[in-house]
Design a protein around this motif. Structure first.
Motif, PDB file in Angstrom:
ATOM      1  N   GLY A 179      -6.737   5.224   6.482  1.00  0.00           N
ATOM      2  CA  GLY A 179      -6.308   3.962   7.096  1.00  0.00           C
ATOM      3  C   GLY A 179      -6.161   2.842   6.102  1.00  0.00           C
ATOM      4  O   GLY A 179      -6.406   1.670   6.422  1.00  0.00           O
ATOM      5  N   GLY A 180      -5.723   3.157   4.895  1.00  0.00           N
ATOM      6  CA  GLY A 180      -5.657   2.156   3.834  1.00  0.00           C
ATOM      7  C   GLY A 180      -4.758   0.978   4.146  1.00  0.00           C
ATOM      8  O   GLY A 180      -5.072  -0.167   3.793  1.00  0.00           O
ATOM      9  N   ALA A 181      -3.635   1.209   4.802  1.00  0.00           N
ATOM     10  CA  ALA A 181      -2.723   0.115   5.138  1.00  0.00           C
ATOM     11  C   ALA A 181      -3.356  -0.814   6.161  1.00  0.00           C
ATOM     12  O   ALA A 181      -3.171  -2.036   6.110  1.00  0.00           O
ATOM     13  N   THR A 228       0.816  -1.223   0.000  1.00  0.00           N
ATOM     14  CA  THR A 228       0.000   0.000   0.000  1.00  0.00           C
ATOM     15  C   THR A 228       0.844   1.266   0.000  1.00  0.00           C
ATOM     16  O   THR A 228       1.808   1.387   0.767  1.00  0.00           O
ATOM     17  N   GLY A 229       0.428   2.220  -0.816  1.00  0.00           N
ATOM     18  CA  GLY A 229       1.010   3.552  -0.729  1.00  0.00           C
ATOM     19  C   GLY A 229       0.682   4.207   0.590  1.00  0.00           C
ATOM     20  O   GLY A 229       1.433   5.059   1.078  1.00  0.00           O
ATOM     21  N   ALA A 230      -0.422   3.792   1.204  1.00  0.00           N
ATOM     22  CA  ALA A 230      -0.817   4.362   2.496  1.00  0.00           C
ATOM     23  C   ALA A 230       0.232   4.096   3.567  1.00  0.00           C
ATOM     24  O   ALA A 230       0.454   4.917   4.458  1.00  0.00           O
ATOM     25  N   CYS A 231       0.907   2.944   3.477  1.00  0.00           N
ATOM     26  CA  CYS A 231       1.947   2.629   4.458  1.00  0.00           C
ATOM     27  C   CYS A 231       3.149   3.550   4.280  1.00  0.00           C
ATOM     28  O   CYS A 231       3.785   3.963   5.253  1.00  0.00           O
ATOM     29  N   VAL A 232       3.455   3.892   3.036  1.00  0.00           N
ATOM     30  CA  VAL A 232       4.558   4.822   2.760  1.00  0.00           C
ATOM     31  C   VAL A 232       4.210   6.216   3.294  1.00  0.00           C
ATOM     32  O   VAL A 232       5.052   6.907   3.879  1.00  0.00           O
ATOM     33  N   VAL A 233       2.964   6.629   3.105  1.00  0.00           N
ATOM     34  CA  VAL A 233       2.525   7.924   3.632  1.00  0.00           C
ATOM     35  C   VAL A 233       2.656   7.947   5.151  1.00  0.00           C
ATOM     36  O   VAL A 233       3.099   8.935   5.749  1.00  0.00           O
TER      37      VAL A 233
END
Length: 509
Positions: free
Chosen positions: A450-452, A386-391
């Motif tokens: 909360g995508g990740a 997920t890009g969310a984890c990078v964010v």
């Protein structure tokens, strides 16, 4: 006249990922370069690893070694590099901070930084480097050797233009005969990371699902790891609907690899699952143009589990390891799965595809559901998910979600030993309540908040209740979009391989 191809995807070529020799040495000998350390001690620099040979060369250059380095501004600050040119020798002094109680990771980074500095000079001839960081204990020797080898490893470009010569040999000064085992372990570990990096760096036209399957076949050929490859017909027959859906839009059909290493007398069973999207266009939820160039690295998790499993076998660790690598290419065509489609996964769960760019969790769902037949003591999946984890965590720290705190502690201890950074994230009841779909059992994505965490909750659904499980989201650190640093190269990093190896060590009998 036909020319030889720059890369043959039908077979694994060990020469592509050949590492320098690594050995224990008693002196500088015929080395072209040497790496030593500098620490800050009571606000004054102090050398680590200096020898009478180096001092003799410094005297010929006009002074004591410490005085020459201090005159060049060496203070011992972490990450500082000071270079001297002594008679017939390039000397690199690496700053190591003010703590003499150095962690293995401090030694890895210092050795890597020193080797990288030597390599930047370029050479028409292979270089011979000696590293003297006063690493007496085997764990320290292994850390120095790992850092040096990982820095020396490089992706062999797909070009007929000659590159500068690589490092030929690395000698670890101050190690002894008992360190031979540590050096061998370092080489096995570094080789696994180098293989994972190489596969991840390869362009997608040269490494589709069947190509990576054949690469894995060649890589594991002479090992104690058994390999089973399921093609699209076998996937259909056995009910792997998620992998088939994600790979259905590509002219190159998907594959599922199952690796198994089972030494005699093992009592613990570790199961690994690695996401293997050999190219991720995003499907009908097409990715932005700037993101498409690097989507070849979306198979880093699969590369990690394949490379780590062979390394675990080569190290002779007493743990049963099974690894799954679901491989697919996510493309757009008339046969591609659509937003709104409902997919039936291996365990019969129906999933509403709410976003075709959530393909990774769909293929992992199939593989994780399959692990429920393996009677595992622990299941770990690893993915550029997920890009969310990078964010949330930035580009250098990976996310960790687990079934319980004991599993988290084991993974975090393994990561610390490996020198890889993870941060634990929660899977809350609020997130789990977002999973149900109005038309199927689950939906693949909710809103972006909360995508990740949602992705982790989705994956956990496919793991049998009560199973010790961990999800590693390496979307950030698997690919270094910045300049190389210490032992970490630009582009593919092989992040995660060493943690998986350390995890297996912790479970070995």
């Amino acid at each position: 006249m036909a020319t030889q191809p720059l890369f043959d995807s039908s077979r694994f070529d060990p020469e592509r990922v050949a590492l320098p020799g690594i050995e224990s040495v008693r002196g500088i000998g015929k080395a072209d370069a040497a790496v030593i350390g500098v620490v800050e001690s009571n606000r004054h620099p102090t050398l680590i690893g200096t020898t009478s040979e180096l001092e003799s060369k410094a005297a010929k250059a006009g002074g004591g070694l410490l005085a020459l380095l201090s005159a060049r501004g060496a203070t011992g600050e972490v990450g500082e590099v000071t270079e001297l040119h002594l008679p017939a020798l390039q000397l690199v002094a690496v700053g190591m901070g003010d703590d003499l109680d150095l962690r293995p990771e401090d030694l890895r980074r210092a050795a890597g930084l020193g080797v990288r500095q030597v390599m930047q000079a370029g050479s028409a001839e292979p270089r011979r480097i000696v590293i003297s960081l006063d690493a007496g204990a085997d764990g320290q020797v292994q850390a120095v050797a790992e850092g040096a080898l990982l820095a020396a490893s490089r992706f062999r470009k797909l070009s007929r233009v000659a590159e500068s010569a690589p490092v030929e040999t690395i000698g670890i000064l101050g190690s002894n005969r008992s360190s031979a085992r540590a050096l061998a372990a370092a080489r096995i570990t570094a080789q696994a990371v180098a293989v994972a990096r190489d596969w991840t760096n390869l362009p997608p036209n040269l490494l589709g699902p069947s190509d990576l399957a054949e690469q894995a076949r060649g890589y594991l050929k002479d090992s104690k790891v058994e390999l089973e490859i399921l093609d699209e017909k076998a996937l259909d027959k056995q009910g792997f609907g998620g992998i088939l859906a994600v790979g259905g839009g590509s002219a190159r059909p998907p594959r599922l690899l199952r690796l198994d290493y089972r030494p005699r007398g093992t009592k613990r069973h570790l199961v690994l699952v690695g996401k293997g999207i050999t190219y991720d266009s995003g499907g009908f939820n097409l990715k932005p143009a700037d993101s498409l160039l690097t989507m070849k690295h979306d198979m880093a998790g699969a590369a990690d589990v394949i490379a780590a499993t062979r390394a675990i076998a080569e190290l002779g660790l007493g743990v049963h390891v099974t690894a799954y690598a679901p491989l697919a290419e996510s493309m757009i065509s008339g046969s591609a799965y659509r937003p709104g489609d409902v997919i039936t996964t291996f365990d019969g769960t129906t999933v509403e595809n709410t976003n075709s760019d959530c393909e990774g969790r769909i293929v992992l769902a199939d593989a994780l559901a399959r692990t429920n037949q393996d009677d595992a003591d622990m299941v770990v999946d690893i993915a550029t998910l997920t890009g969310a984890c990078v964010v949330a965590l930035g580009p250098q720290i990976a996310g960790l979600m687990t079934s319980d705190d004991a599993t988290a502690d084991r993974l975090l201890d393994a990561a610390e030993a490996a020198g890889e950074e993870f941060w634990q994230l929660p899977i809350t009841e609020h997130v789990r309540k977002l999973l149900p779909s109005p038309v199927a059992d689950l939906r693949s994505k909710a809103d972006r908040n909360g995508g990740a965490l949602f992705a982790g909750a989705f994956l956990q659904h496919f793991v049998a209740e009560g199973t010790s499980w961990a999800h590693l989201d390496i979307a950030g650190p698997a690919w270094n979009a910045s300049d190389a640093h210490d032992y970490v190269p630009a582009h593919a990093t092989g992040m995660g391989v060493r943690t998986l190896i350390e995890l297996a060590k912790s479970m070995a009998g």
